[in-house]
Design an enzyme around this catalytic site. Structure first.
Site, short mmCIF file in Angstrom:
data_model
loop_
_atom_site.label_atom_id
_atom_site.label_comp_id
_atom_site.label_asym_id
_atom_site.label_seq_id
_atom_site.Cartn_x
_atom_site.Cartn_y
_atom_site.Cartn_z
N ARG A 133 -5.43 -14.34 25.64
CA ARG A 133 -4.78 -14.36 26.95
C ARG A 133 -5.20 -13.21 27.85
NH1 ARG A 133 1.10 -14.95 25.52
NH2 ARG A 133 1.15 -15.41 27.72
N LYS A 153 -9.81 -10.69 2.83
CA LYS A 153 -10.54 -10.83 4.09
C LYS A 153 -11.98 -10.34 3.94
CE LYS A 153 -10.82 -7.50 6.65
NZ LYS A 153 -10.02 -6.87 7.65
N TYR A 180 -2.61 -3.10 -10.16
CA TYR A 180 -1.55 -2.39 -9.44
C TYR A 180 -0.28 -2.32 -10.29
CZ TYR A 180 -3.69 -1.57 -4.92
OH TYR A 180 -4.48 -1.07 -3.92
N CYS A 187 -2.34 -5.88 1.90
CA CYS A 187 -3.75 -5.49 1.79
C CYS A 187 -4.44 -6.21 0.64
CB CYS A 187 -3.83 -3.97 1.63
SG CYS A 187 -5.52 -3.42 1.39
N SER A 214 0.82 -1.22 0.00
CA SER A 214 0.00 0.00 0.00
C SER A 214 0.86 1.27 0.00
CB SER A 214 -0.89 0.02 1.25
OG SER A 214 -1.59 -1.20 1.37
N TYR A 238 -7.99 -7.38 16.06
CA TYR A 238 -9.05 -7.35 15.05
C TYR A 238 -8.92 -8.49 14.05
CZ TYR A 238 -6.26 -5.16 11.28
OH TYR A 238 -5.34 -4.91 10.29
N ASP A 254 3.55 -0.13 7.68
CA ASP A 254 3.62 -1.01 8.85
C ASP A 254 5.03 -1.20 9.39
OD1 ASP A 254 0.93 -1.34 8.47
OD2 ASP A 254 0.99 -3.53 8.28
N GLY A 292 -6.67 -11.81 20.27
CA GLY A 292 -7.87 -11.04 20.60
C GLY A 292 -7.94 -9.74 19.83
N HIS A 300 -34.34 9.06 7.80
CA HIS A 300 -35.27 8.08 8.38
C HIS A 300 -35.85 7.18 7.30
CE1 HIS A 300 -38.00 6.50 11.35
NE2 HIS A 300 -39.00 6.67 10.49
N ALA A 333 15.02 -7.02 -2.00
CA ALA A 333 16.03 -5.97 -2.05
C ALA A 333 16.48 -5.63 -0.64
CB ALA A 333 15.45 -4.73 -2.73
N CYS A 390 -6.67 -6.97 3.78
CA CYS A 390 -7.99 -6.33 3.73
C CYS A 390 -8.91 -6.89 2.66
CB CYS A 390 -7.86 -4.83 3.46
SG CYS A 390 -6.32 -4.07 3.93
N GLU A 404 -11.89 -11.08 13.39
CA GLU A 404 -12.49 -11.16 12.06
C GLU A 404 -12.50 -12.60 11.54
OE1 GLU A 404 -11.54 -6.64 10.46
OE2 GLU A 404 -10.14 -8.23 9.94
N GLU A 460 -29.51 7.26 12.06
CA GLU A 460 -30.25 8.41 12.61
C GLU A 460 -30.13 8.47 14.14
OE1 GLU A 460 -34.64 8.37 12.31
OE2 GLU A 460 -34.46 6.30 11.65
P1 FAD Z 1 2.52 -4.16 2.87
O1 FAD Z 1 1.21 -3.90 2.22
O2 FAD Z 1 2.63 -5.32 3.78
O3 FAD Z 1 3.59 -4.28 1.71
C1 FAD Z 1 4.92 -4.61 1.96
C2 FAD Z 1 5.47 -5.33 0.74
O4 FAD Z 1 6.88 -5.40 0.83
C3 FAD Z 1 4.99 -6.78 0.63
O5 FAD Z 1 4.42 -6.98 -0.63
C4 FAD Z 1 6.25 -7.60 0.84
O6 FAD Z 1 6.23 -8.80 0.07
C5 FAD Z 1 7.31 -6.65 0.34
N1 FAD Z 1 8.66 -6.86 0.89
C6 FAD Z 1 9.00 -7.05 2.18
N2 FAD Z 1 10.34 -7.10 2.30
C7 FAD Z 1 10.87 -6.93 1.06
C8 FAD Z 1 12.19 -6.85 0.54
N3 FAD Z 1 13.25 -6.91 1.32
N4 FAD Z 1 12.33 -6.69 -0.80
C9 FAD Z 1 11.25 -6.59 -1.62
N5 FAD Z 1 9.99 -6.64 -1.18
C10 FAD Z 1 9.78 -6.79 0.16
N6 FAD Z 1 -5.79 -2.62 7.01
C11 FAD Z 1 -6.90 -1.86 6.84
O7 FAD Z 1 -6.80 -0.64 6.73
N7 FAD Z 1 -8.14 -2.44 6.78
C12 FAD Z 1 -8.32 -3.76 6.89
O8 FAD Z 1 -9.45 -4.25 6.82
C13 FAD Z 1 -7.18 -4.58 7.06
N8 FAD Z 1 -7.30 -5.93 7.13
C14 FAD Z 1 -6.18 -6.70 7.27
C15 FAD Z 1 -6.35 -8.07 7.34
C16 FAD Z 1 -5.25 -8.88 7.48
C17 FAD Z 1 -5.44 -10.38 7.55
C18 FAD Z 1 -3.95 -8.32 7.55
C19 FAD Z 1 -2.75 -9.20 7.69
C20 FAD Z 1 -3.78 -6.95 7.47
C21 FAD Z 1 -4.90 -6.12 7.33
N9 FAD Z 1 -4.78 -4.74 7.27
C22 FAD Z 1 -5.91 -3.96 7.12
C23 FAD Z 1 -3.46 -4.07 7.41
C24 FAD Z 1 -2.91 -3.67 6.05
O9 FAD Z 1 -2.86 -4.78 5.21
C25 FAD Z 1 -1.52 -3.07 6.24
O10 FAD Z 1 -1.58 -2.03 7.19
C26 FAD Z 1 -0.96 -2.50 4.93
O11 FAD Z 1 -0.91 -3.50 3.95
C27 FAD Z 1 0.43 -1.92 5.17
O12 FAD Z 1 0.98 -1.46 3.97
P2 FAD Z 1 2.56 -1.39 3.79
O13 FAD Z 1 2.79 -0.71 2.50
O14 FAD Z 1 3.19 -0.87 4.99
O15 FAD Z 1 3.03 -2.92 3.71
#
Ligand code: FAD
Length: 455
Positions: free
Chosen positions: A201, A51, A99, A43, A15, A180, A306, A178, A439, A115, A48, A184, A444
């Site tokens: 826990r 899911k 994408y 995601c 993302s 989200y 993240d 415990g 309504h 990388a 997301c 879910e 509401e």
């Molecule tokens: P990511 O989307 O995790 O992308 C990181 C990318 O980096 C990955 O594709 C990985 O393969 C790649 N990568 C890692 N290391 C390397 C490397 N050294 N070289 C090359 N590539 C690499 N968020 C919401 O807002 N709403 C939701 O409903 C929601 N549901 C979720 C459900 C689940 C089951 C999970 C696990 C997460 C959910 N999230 C949700 C959280 C959301 O997916 C993350 O917050 C979001 O994807 C973070 O984006 P990002 O760009 O930080 O990392």
């Protein structure tokens, strides 16, 4: 510039990384992005999006039940897990293509492989040892599910990653956690027909959410037949002829299951990236420390999403990636405000929430007024399902500002999105009261609650 030189090298096409790459390219930067798994990141590929598709599938159980009360007679509903997984995978593949093509259309070079950082301006691709030079490096590598190495038999467990591709629907499922994601998946599999036990826990599920929602959702889950065990720790898991057997610490109770899903948090994907060698010390759980412009201690290296462990949600990662690109390549320094983040839990019933919990508000403000209501949604009024909808406003008595809004019930996530706008503008309880109701809707209730809650 030669072919291996870029203004920006992004590590991770999830993302945050994809948004940063596209916006930087639109500002005229020469951009490369490396991805070791699949373009789209957590995601799109295993978070997301898949899911939510499973949540939709699972919710049909309720719809079928409610249908009879509206006069419909349905045949015996039958569910085909393999078909759902195949259809979901086809959609995810389509999105991955979208994408990738959006990146290519923006002129971004997409590189496959892991990388790592090899210097303030150098990136190395591990598979073929190719090197790249970049004016700036953005780390957007996301997070991964925490394992539980101390749990005896943890090799028999799965995480959310595998839950999307199980060969068959588990008849009996233990979900450990415990937060989200745990909540879910418990709801998803229960709706699809699995017998689900949720083990946590702590004292109550959904730590960090408002206490009324935490308790309210646990009660709804129990009403749905999900066994929720709080203050419960799994001591070991064994594979036996009857399936997996999880033993609880203390009571020694044995729980039978076909799958045990661990959802006990996620850790930033920062190890082995070469950061420590550059003097970037990792923070708690491996988070990369950054300033408000997502810049690390090394001026040419930034991190978003993240991997920085600020607010681990897709829209936040996207916003951070966008702000980074505007700051570094658009000549417009932009920071992200993490203080008011509307969010949803796609439990069943759904949760939508914005702002402070009652406990947080009471800790920060002198006098806090609470308005809350609980009712049976109209959609259920002709049937026998007893599910309740819950709405709660947390108001600062001194300024009349709405500090928090918490909803459990159908479409709560959709409501949270719009409430986020009002609350971001500083809406007061008087503003809510002045707003004319739509309504008949559930929403509401948000503008018609007049009496303060007294315990
Ligand atoms: P990511 O989307 O995790 O992308 C990181 C990318 O980096 C990955 O594709 C990985 O393969 C790649 N990568 C890692 N290391 C390397 C490397 N050294 N070289 C090359 N590539 C690499 N968020 C919401 O807002 N709403 C939701 O409903 C929601 N549901 C979720 C459900 C689940 C089951 C999970 C696990 C997460 C959910 N999230 C949700 C959280 C959301 O997916 C993350 O917050 C979001 O994807 C973070 O984006 P990002 O760009 O930080 O990392």
């Amino acid at each position: 510039m030669n072919a291996n030189e870029f203004d920006l090298f992004v590590i991770g096409a999830g993302s945050g990384g994809v948004r940063a790459a596209r916006i930087a390219a639109s500002h005229g930067a020469r951009v490369a992005i490396a991805e070791e798994f699949r373009v789209g990141g957590t995601c799109v590929i295993r978070g997301c999006v898949p899911k939510k598709l499973l949540v939709y599938a699972s919710a049909f159980a309720d719809h079928f039940e409610d249908a009879a009360s509206f006069g419909w007679t349905l045949g015996e509903p039958r569910f085909d897990w393999a078909k759902l997984v195949a259809n979901k995978d086809r959609e995810i593949e389509r999105l991955e293509g979208v994408y990738r093509s959006n990146l290519e259309k923006a002129g971004v070079t997409v590189i496959e492989g892991r990388a790592v950082v090899d210097g303030p301006h150098r990136v190395r691709l591990e598979p073929d040892e190719r090197h790249f030079i970049a004016r700036n490096i953005l780390i957007a590598t996301g997070a991964r599910p925490n394992p539980a190495p101390e749990l005896e038999g943890s090799e028999h467990t799965i995480t959310s990653n595998e839950a999307f591709h199980l060969a068959q629907l588990p008849k009996r499922l233990i979900v450990v956690g415990g937060g989200y994601i745990a909540v879910e998946f418990a709801g998803i599999f229960a709706g699809l027909g699995s017998e689900v036990t949720l083990l946590y826990r702590g004292e109550e599920i959904l730590r960090g959410f408002d206490d009324d929602l935490r308790k309210g959702l646990r009660l709804e889950y129990e009403r749905r037949g999900i066994r929720v065990l709080c203050n419960a720790v799994l001591e070991r898991i064994e594979r036996t002829g009857e399936g997996l057997v999880g033993t609880l610490a203390g009571s020694g109770e044995r729980l039978l299951a076909d799958e045990v899903l661990l959802a006990i948090g996620r850790a930033p994907n920062s190890s082995g990236l070469g950061l420590e060698a550059l003097g970037i010390e990792l923070g708690r759980h491996g988070a990369i420390p950054v300033d408000e412009f997502s810049r690390t201690k090394v001026p040419s290296i930034y991190a978003v999403g993240d991997v920085t462990d600020r607010a681990n949600l897709t829209p936040v990662a996207i916003r951070e990636g966008h702000a980074f690109a505007d700051t570094v390549f658009g000549g417009r320094p932009t920071s992200v405000d993490h203080s008011l983040i509307p969010t949803a839990v796609f439990s069943q019933p759904e949760i939508g929430t914005v702002g402070l919990t009652e406990a947080e508000a009471r800790a920060r403000h002198e006098v806090v007024d609470i308005y809350k209501t609980s009712f049976r949604p109209m959609r259920l009024s002709l049937g026998s399902r007893q599910e309740r909808m819950l709405m709660k406003l947390v108001v600062d008595q001194r300024t009349d500002r709405v500090l928090g809004c918490h909803i459990m019930g159908p479409d709560a996530g959709e409501m949270a999105q719009l409430l986020g706008i009002a609350m971001g503008m500083g809406a007061t309880k008087a503003d809510f009261d002045r707003t004319i109701a739509v309504h008949p809707t559930a929403a509401e209730e948000l503008v018609t609650m007049r009496s303060k809650w007294t315990d």
